[in-house]
Design an enzyme around this catalytic site. Sequence first.
Site, PDB file in Angstrom:
ATOM      1  CG  HIS A 131      52.153  54.848  38.315  1.00 45.87           C
ATOM      2  ND1 HIS A 131      50.962  55.256  38.175  1.00 45.87           N
ATOM      3  CD2 HIS A 131      52.829  55.637  37.253  1.00 45.87           C
ATOM      4  CE1 HIS A 131      50.583  55.808  37.139  1.00 45.87           C
ATOM      5  NE2 HIS A 131      51.715  56.363  36.578  1.00 45.87           N
TER       6      HIS A 131
ATOM      7  CG  HIS B 126      47.705  62.388  37.390  1.00 49.13           C
ATOM      8  ND1 HIS B 126      48.766  62.339  36.402  1.00 49.13           N
ATOM      9  CD2 HIS B 126      46.671  61.411  37.250  1.00 49.13           C
ATOM     10  CE1 HIS B 126      48.530  61.263  35.764  1.00 49.13           C
ATOM     11  NE2 HIS B 126      47.244  60.942  35.952  1.00 49.13           N
TER      12      HIS B 126
ATOM     13  CG  ASP C  32      28.115  32.598  56.044  1.00 50.19           C
ATOM     14  OD1 ASP C  32      27.799  32.965  55.005  1.00 50.19           O
ATOM     15  OD2 ASP C  32      29.156  31.914  55.978  1.00 50.19           O
TER      16      ASP C  32
ATOM     17  CG  ASP D 147      29.947  27.848  54.853  1.00 51.26           C
ATOM     18  OD1 ASP D 147      29.962  27.411  55.513  1.00 51.26           O
ATOM     19  OD2 ASP D 147      28.944  28.606  54.138  1.00 51.26           O
TER      20      ASP D 147
ATOM     21  CG  ASP E 220      32.055  32.993  54.023  1.00 50.81           C
ATOM     22  OD1 ASP E 220      31.867  31.748  54.544  1.00 50.81           O
ATOM     23  OD2 ASP E 220      31.276  33.733  53.762  1.00 50.81           O
TER      24      ASP E 220
ATOM     25  CG  ASP F   8      28.866  34.329  51.045  1.00 52.30           C
ATOM     26  OD1 ASP F   8      28.290  33.736  52.018  1.00 52.30           O
ATOM     27  OD2 ASP F   8      29.529  35.118  51.060  1.00 52.30           O
TER      28      ASP F   8
END
Length: 579
Positions: free
Chosen positions: A121, A167, A464, A470, A522, A524
């Site tokens: 598009h 456009h 981190d 994590d 991860d 947080d």
Amino acid sequence: MSETFKVCFCCSRSFKEKTRQPPGSIKRLFEAYSRNGKMSSNDLLRFVSEVQGEGHAGMEYVQDIFNSVKHHNVFHIHGFVHLNAFYRYLFSDTNSPLPLSRQVHHDMKAPLSHYFVYTGHNSYLTGNQVNSRSSVEPIVQSLRRGVKVIELDLWPNPSGNAAEVRHGGTLTSHEDLQKCLNAIKDNAFHVSDYPVIVTLEDHLPPNLQGKVAKMLTRTFRGMLFRSDSESCKHFPSPEELKKKILISTKPPKEYLESQAIQSSSRRTPIDRATSWSGNTNMSWRGENKIPVDAAEEEEEEEESEAVGYRDLIAIHAGNCKSGLEDCLRDDPEKPRRISGNEQWLENVVRTRASDVVRFTQRNLVRIYPKGTRVDSSNYDPHVGWTHGAQMVAFNMQGHGKQLWIMQGMFRANGGCGYVKKPRILLDTQRLFDPCKRLPVKTTLKVKIYTGEGWELDFPQTHFDQYSPPDFFVKIGIAGVPRDTVYYRTETAVDQWFPIWREEFLFQLSVPELALVWFRVQDYDNDTQNDFAGQTCLPLPELKSGVRAVRLHDRAGKPYKNSRLLVSFYFDPPYTFQIS
């Protein structure tokens, strides 16, 4: 060994560095198919046949696996595979969940309306829909990723003497039309030889339409498809249209008006168009003309330019302003394309879902983002796909889950840009209704074992600042409403090599239209979770067994190393039927 993270100039934190060790479940799998810690060629063949579902595999296939892990230098002197080599094979690209070959394997000889087509598009925009730059770069990138429908908005330039690409009604810049056409010509068949469709949003007067017609003819030459057929009730097939570029737009207003005048001025109407592109009887253009004044000559010149421009239109486009009944009317003599935004389709299918499916069995439907998506975001593509819409147009410069689903769909069929619709969407006797509650056909069982490669693709402190990442995984199904669901794993704390051992069950009523998606993040506690990779896989292409799922970045580009180790099984086993 330990991994150290500096907290301040005088303090640091150390974490025991975990190595890439196979989790216990993989060790047990290896033990079940090995003897005395060694796996022979016959053992490996038994594994790929029984666990991986590679029933066609032979010793040549096994030898390819041996060759793929040779560089790990973990072979027994007699050619047996040890545990670490087996583990490296499981994580290798050789063990992909999708077919390794990029070969097209769907039937490509059906009419064009029987395929989903990778569709862009406002293909020239580099960013948002309001003030971003227009360029040929996104056109080139789209075509090189397999997109097969390119959209160009044509407007008169400020001088009114040429057409430009922009456009309209926004602050976006313009791009030269000739550059855009050259980009299409040079990259149209980079991924596959199947046709490229150029949809033109035309806001031009007749004189500029004539100029555009000449530019199209001069640029594309023999690539440009024109239909000379006088009786064709279906679109040609992608196979027939190989190496061709098709123009799709609305017929010029002047041509339509002249056609109406011609028809009303005769006692007998003009021969009705019977070709699939709507070409009228060629003798009409050879009529003898009577003397006319200057104004009429100018009108004839505009009409001639309109006819010349119109003759290049391979797929006629229309709108739905005349009412829904006319919009979804199926002319048995002349298939066509209609367009509407996502909101239009959502409104229509509330009451006419089966009618839309019926219409798309012979005609083309193009769906595009609603006007309020000024940030170039995208919508749920299944709104279109589940109702048979072939051209679900997306802002390819955007990011996000919906674009990942789009990219996943077109990884199917060798990534050629065309995916055959499933039989349920082409059955003329029992029309498919995606909102209807259907029985469960099969259950997809997905077990996520582990993952690796982030430490190679990302800096140590990317996730981190003071500890290892994590990681957790979100996994879900994109498909018909009943099948759509997602889950997430537990969080593996402070691990570059996380182990999860979690299994998820997905009950599927329409597996033919479903994709399974993964997103790794991860965790947080006090900020937004960090992105760590994603991918989306079409279920009809999915290979069973324990597979290496390669992850991609936000734009869809694959990471070099990051991947998950996942097993896939259908219960009961399911045979996908692509008509």
